[in-house]
Motif scaffolding. Structure first.
Motif, PDB file in Angstrom:
ATOM      1  N   GLY A   1     -42.725   7.237 -39.284  1.00 40.20           N
ATOM      2  CA  GLY A   1     -42.095   8.232 -39.864  1.00 40.20           C
ATOM      3  C   GLY A   1     -43.040   8.862 -40.785  1.00 40.20           C
ATOM      4  N   LEU A   2     -44.529   8.178 -40.836  1.00 44.61           N
ATOM      5  CA  LEU A   2     -45.407   8.872 -42.074  1.00 44.61           C
ATOM      6  C   LEU A   2     -45.677   9.557 -40.805  1.00 44.61           C
ATOM      7  CD1 LEU A   2     -46.580   5.696 -44.065  1.00 44.61           C
ATOM      8  CD2 LEU A   2     -45.725   7.986 -44.744  1.00 44.61           C
ATOM      9  N   ALA A   3     -46.592   9.589 -40.292  1.00 47.24           N
ATOM     10  CA  ALA A   3     -47.811  10.614 -39.343  1.00 47.24           C
ATOM     11  C   ALA A   3     -47.413   9.858 -37.827  1.00 47.24           C
ATOM     12  CB  ALA A   3     -49.260  10.736 -39.865  1.00 47.24           C
ATOM     13  N   THR A   4     -47.866  11.050 -36.876  1.00 42.44           N
ATOM     14  CA  THR A   4     -48.125  10.838 -35.021  1.00 42.44           C
ATOM     15  C   THR A   4     -49.782  10.218 -35.185  1.00 42.44           C
ATOM     16  OG1 THR A   4     -47.330  13.280 -35.164  1.00 42.44           O
ATOM     17  CG2 THR A   4     -48.207  11.928 -33.361  1.00 42.44           C
ATOM     18  N   MET A   5     -49.322   9.380 -34.725  1.00 46.39           N
ATOM     19  CA  MET A   5     -50.361   7.973 -33.902  1.00 46.39           C
ATOM     20  C   MET A   5     -51.041   8.553 -33.180  1.00 46.39           C
ATOM     21  SD  MET A   5     -48.773   4.129 -34.428  1.00 46.39           S
ATOM     22  CE  MET A   5     -47.572   4.598 -33.756  1.00 46.39           C
ATOM     23  N   GLU A   6     -52.417   8.862 -33.594  1.00 43.84           N
ATOM     24  CA  GLU A   6     -53.522   9.272 -32.276  1.00 43.84           C
ATOM     25  C   GLU A   6     -54.083   7.970 -31.708  1.00 43.84           C
ATOM     26  OE1 GLU A   6     -56.389  12.262 -33.815  1.00 43.84           O
ATOM     27  OE2 GLU A   6     -54.858  12.731 -35.153  1.00 43.84           O
ATOM     28  N   LYS A   7     -54.306   8.469 -30.387  1.00 44.08           N
ATOM     29  CA  LYS A   7     -54.399   7.799 -29.655  1.00 44.08           C
ATOM     30  C   LYS A   7     -55.693   7.143 -29.430  1.00 44.08           C
ATOM     31  CE  LYS A   7     -54.469   5.485 -25.646  1.00 44.08           C
ATOM     32  NZ  LYS A   7     -54.278   4.101 -25.178  1.00 44.08           N
ATOM     33  N   MET A   8     -56.679   6.595 -30.037  1.00 38.92           N
ATOM     34  CA  MET A   8     -58.178   6.528 -29.666  1.00 38.92           C
ATOM     35  C   MET A   8     -58.873   6.463 -28.497  1.00 38.92           C
ATOM     36  SD  MET A   8     -58.955   3.227 -32.574  1.00 38.92           S
ATOM     37  CE  MET A   8     -59.914   4.127 -34.042  1.00 38.92           C
TER      38      MET A   8
END
Length: 125
Positions: free
Chosen positions: A39-46
């Motif tokens: 709910g904080l931010a969209t996780m970015e795949k490294m």
């Protein structure tokens, strides 16, 4: 290694919440648990996951996701990249890289965090 644990307000691209953050002089990176990250931010795949050593000798952890968050200490806005760790036992860990970036000092005797006034003045709210 020494630690200070305080509630901090976090803001991401999707939302905001108050989480308990562990200021840890023994952790290199700033990290957030997968549960706290929701709910904080969209996780970015490294593109290239990190493999980091843990406190247990010979044990490594693979980190595949990260994102940027703003966080506030005494109304001072700071930001950094947080590695998402599914099994993290704390909500958030503020690591040495973030401490150095913002010139944050830890006063373990009084369990307080000290931010250089010059850094605080340079930050636009």
């Amino acid at each position: 290694m020494s630690i200070i644990k305080l509630p901090l307000f976090f803001e991401g691209s999707l939302g905001e919440k108050t989480l308990y953050a562990l200021f840890d002089s023994g952790a290199s990176f700033s990290c957030i648990s997968e549960k706290a990250a929701k709910g904080l931010a969209t996780m970015e795949k490294m593109r290239h996951p990190l493999e980091i050593a843990t406190a247990a000798e010979g044990v490594y952890m693979k980190i595949e996701y990260a994102f940027r968050l703003d966080f506030y200490y005494n109304d001072i806005r700071l930001s950094d990249e947080f590695m998402v760790i599914p099994t993290l036992s704390e909500d958030v860990i503020i690591g040495v890289n973030t401490l150095q970036k913002w010139r944050i000092k830890l006063d373990f005797e009084h369990d307080t965090v000290i931010i250089d006034p010059k850094v605080a003045k340079a930050i636009l709210k």
